[in-house]
Design a protein around this motif. Structure first.
Motif, PDB file in Angstrom:
ATOM      1  N   ASP A 130      26.960-113.775  20.177  1.00  0.00           N
ATOM      2  CA  ASP A 130      28.411-113.549  20.169  1.00  0.00           C
ATOM      3  C   ASP A 130      28.866-112.326  20.962  1.00  0.00           C
ATOM      4  N   GLY A 131      28.545-112.270  22.224  1.00  0.00           N
ATOM      5  CA  GLY A 131      29.000-111.173  23.070  1.00  0.00           C
ATOM      6  C   GLY A 131      28.268-109.864  22.864  1.00  0.00           C
ATOM      7  N   GLY A 132      27.191-109.875  22.102  1.00  0.00           N
ATOM      8  CA  GLY A 132      26.415-108.661  21.861  1.00  0.00           C
ATOM      9  C   GLY A 132      24.932-108.980  21.795  1.00  0.00           C
ATOM     10  N   PHE A 133      24.214-108.156  21.058  1.00  0.00           N
ATOM     11  CA  PHE A 133      22.764-108.310  20.964  1.00  0.00           C
ATOM     12  C   PHE A 133      22.284-108.043  19.543  1.00  0.00           C
ATOM     13  N   LEU A 134      21.122-108.574  19.232  1.00  0.00           N
ATOM     14  CA  LEU A 134      20.316-108.192  18.079  1.00  0.00           C
ATOM     15  C   LEU A 134      18.911-107.921  18.598  1.00  0.00           C
ATOM     16  N   ILE A 135      18.253-106.947  18.007  1.00  0.00           N
ATOM     17  CA  ILE A 135      16.879-106.649  18.410  1.00  0.00           C
ATOM     18  C   ILE A 135      15.970-107.676  17.751  1.00  0.00           C
ATOM     19  N   ALA A 136      15.295-108.479  18.573  1.00  0.00           N
ATOM     20  CA  ALA A 136      14.417-109.532  18.071  1.00  0.00           C
ATOM     21  C   ALA A 136      12.957-109.091  18.061  1.00  0.00           C
ATOM     22  N   ARG A 137      12.630-108.121  18.902  1.00  0.00           N
ATOM     23  CA  ARG A 137      11.269-107.577  18.943  1.00  0.00           C
ATOM     24  C   ARG A 137      11.351-106.170  19.496  1.00  0.00           C
ATOM     25  N   LYS A 138      10.595-105.268  18.900  1.00  0.00           N
ATOM     26  CA  LYS A 138      10.562-103.895  19.384  1.00  0.00           C
ATOM     27  C   LYS A 138       9.126-103.392  19.289  1.00  0.00           C
ATOM     28  N   LYS A 139       8.566-103.071  20.458  1.00  0.00           N
ATOM     29  CA  LYS A 139       7.228-102.485  20.526  1.00  0.00           C
ATOM     30  C   LYS A 139       7.393-101.070  21.062  1.00  0.00           C
ATOM     31  N   ILE A 140       6.944-100.101  20.294  1.00  0.00           N
ATOM     32  CA  ILE A 140       7.084 -98.697  20.643  1.00  0.00           C
ATOM     33  C   ILE A 140       5.718 -98.143  21.015  1.00  0.00           C
ATOM     34  N   VAL A 141       5.601 -97.622  22.226  1.00  0.00           N
ATOM     35  CA  VAL A 141       4.361 -96.978  22.658  1.00  0.00           C
ATOM     36  C   VAL A 141       4.600 -95.475  22.577  1.00  0.00           C
ATOM     37  N   LEU A 142       4.076 -94.859  21.525  1.00  0.00           N
ATOM     38  CA  LEU A 142       4.201 -93.417  21.330  1.00  0.00           C
ATOM     39  C   LEU A 142       3.159 -92.732  22.196  1.00  0.00           C
ATOM     40  N   LYS A 143       3.594 -91.897  23.114  1.00  0.00           N
ATOM     41  CA  LYS A 143       2.655 -91.271  24.052  1.00  0.00           C
ATOM     42  C   LYS A 143       1.973 -90.040  23.445  1.00  0.00           C
ATOM     43  N   ASN A 144       2.659 -89.343  22.550  1.00  0.00           N
ATOM     44  CA  ASN A 144       2.017 -88.198  21.889  1.00  0.00           C
ATOM     45  C   ASN A 144       1.515 -88.660  20.522  1.00  0.00           C
ATOM     46  N   ASP A 145       0.386 -89.302  20.522  1.00  0.00           N
ATOM     47  CA  ASP A 145      -0.112 -89.919  19.301  1.00  0.00           C
ATOM     48  C   ASP A 145      -0.802 -88.934  18.350  1.00  0.00           C
ATOM     49  N   TYR A 146      -1.067 -87.722  18.782  1.00  0.00           N
ATOM     50  CA  TYR A 146      -1.635 -86.721  17.872  1.00  0.00           C
ATOM     51  C   TYR A 146      -0.476 -85.896  17.320  1.00  0.00           C
ATOM     52  N   ILE A 147      -0.073 -86.252  16.126  1.00  0.00           N
ATOM     53  CA  ILE A 147       1.090 -85.616  15.515  1.00  0.00           C
ATOM     54  C   ILE A 147       0.697 -85.064  14.158  1.00  0.00           C
ATOM     55  N   ARG A 148       1.470 -84.104  13.686  1.00  0.00           N
ATOM     56  CA  ARG A 148       1.065 -83.400  12.461  1.00  0.00           C
ATOM     57  C   ARG A 148       1.757 -83.899  11.213  1.00  0.00           C
ATOM     58  N   GLN A 149       2.482 -84.983  11.295  1.00  0.00           N
ATOM     59  CA  GLN A 149       3.137 -85.536  10.109  1.00  0.00           C
ATOM     60  C   GLN A 149       3.215 -87.047  10.223  1.00  0.00           C
ATOM     61  N   VAL A 150       3.664 -87.682   9.189  1.00  0.00           N
ATOM     62  CA  VAL A 150       3.805 -89.144   9.194  1.00  0.00           C
ATOM     63  C   VAL A 150       4.947 -89.507  10.137  1.00  0.00           C
ATOM     64  N   ILE A 151       4.703 -90.487  10.986  1.00  0.00           N
ATOM     65  CA  ILE A 151       5.740 -90.961  11.901  1.00  0.00           C
ATOM     66  C   ILE A 151       6.620 -91.966  11.145  1.00  0.00           C
ATOM     67  N   ASP A 152       7.910 -91.975  11.468  1.00  0.00           N
ATOM     68  CA  ASP A 152       8.823 -92.858  10.768  1.00  0.00           C
ATOM     69  C   ASP A 152       9.827 -93.455  11.753  1.00  0.00           C
ATOM     70  N   VAL A 153      10.637 -94.402  11.289  1.00  0.00           N
ATOM     71  CA  VAL A 153      11.564 -95.117  12.163  1.00  0.00           C
ATOM     72  C   VAL A 153      12.568 -94.187  12.834  1.00  0.00           C
TER      73      VAL A 153
END
Length: 166
Positions: A140-163
């Motif tokens: 209807d004239g817009g979008f919905l996200i049907a698939r989202k793949k996130i490639v996090l480049k800094n994968d060594y992080i010091r806390q839990v990753i969240d949305v």
């Protein structure tokens, strides 16, 4: 953008920017409404050979939700303070760049874009950056996200990753 693309690039960018703004402003319900019920939301992990995992069903993922129910549950836990990883909620600032249309079909468009998110909590600011590959379903004239793949480049992080970090 391909010369064969009929979808307005500005409309795609505005949609992606709106999602980022909803996360920064903690507008959880409007954020969820951007996602199709059958969305696959996936952040693969990097393996020991510096390769991304390929199967969320049999390999480790940093985040994986097979449909919007998982995202709704995550938002419920954030909103009701049932997530120690989210308390207190960080202040975030999302920056989106290099939005490209990769392919277009009658009902969807595949896009790729880079992100850099600043997340401030406990007097510390963390940086998260990477690339998103998303399929936007035309509705209807817009979008919905049907698939989202996130490639996090800094994968060594010091806390839990969240949305809200991506």
């Amino acid at each position: 953008m391909s010369a064969l693309t009929t979808v307005d690039h500005g409309a795609i960018c505005a949609f992606i920017y709106r999602e980022a703004r909803y996360l920064d402003e903690r507008q959880w319900e409007p954020w969820l409404e951007l996602y199709a019920p059958d969305v696959e939301y996936w952040m693969p992990a990097w393996d020991d050979d510096d390769q991304l995992t390929e199967d969320p069903q049999s390999e480790i993922s940093l985040i994986y939700y097979a449909n919007r129910n998982g995202l709704e549950d995550r938002v419920f836990r954030i909103k009701t303070e049932r997530s120690s990883a989210s308390m207190p909620e960080p202040r975030t600032n999302h920056m989106i760049t290099n939005v490209e249309v990769l392919a277009e079909r009658d009902d969807a468009v595949d896009v790729r874009y880079n992100f850099h998110t600043l997340s401030h909590r406990y007097k510390l600011t963390d940086h998260y950056f990477g690339t998103v590959f998303a399929t936007l379903r035309k509705v209807d004239g817009g979008f919905l996200i049907a698939r989202k793949k996130i490639v996090l480049k800094n994968d060594y992080i010091r806390q839990v990753i969240d949305v809200y970090h991506i």
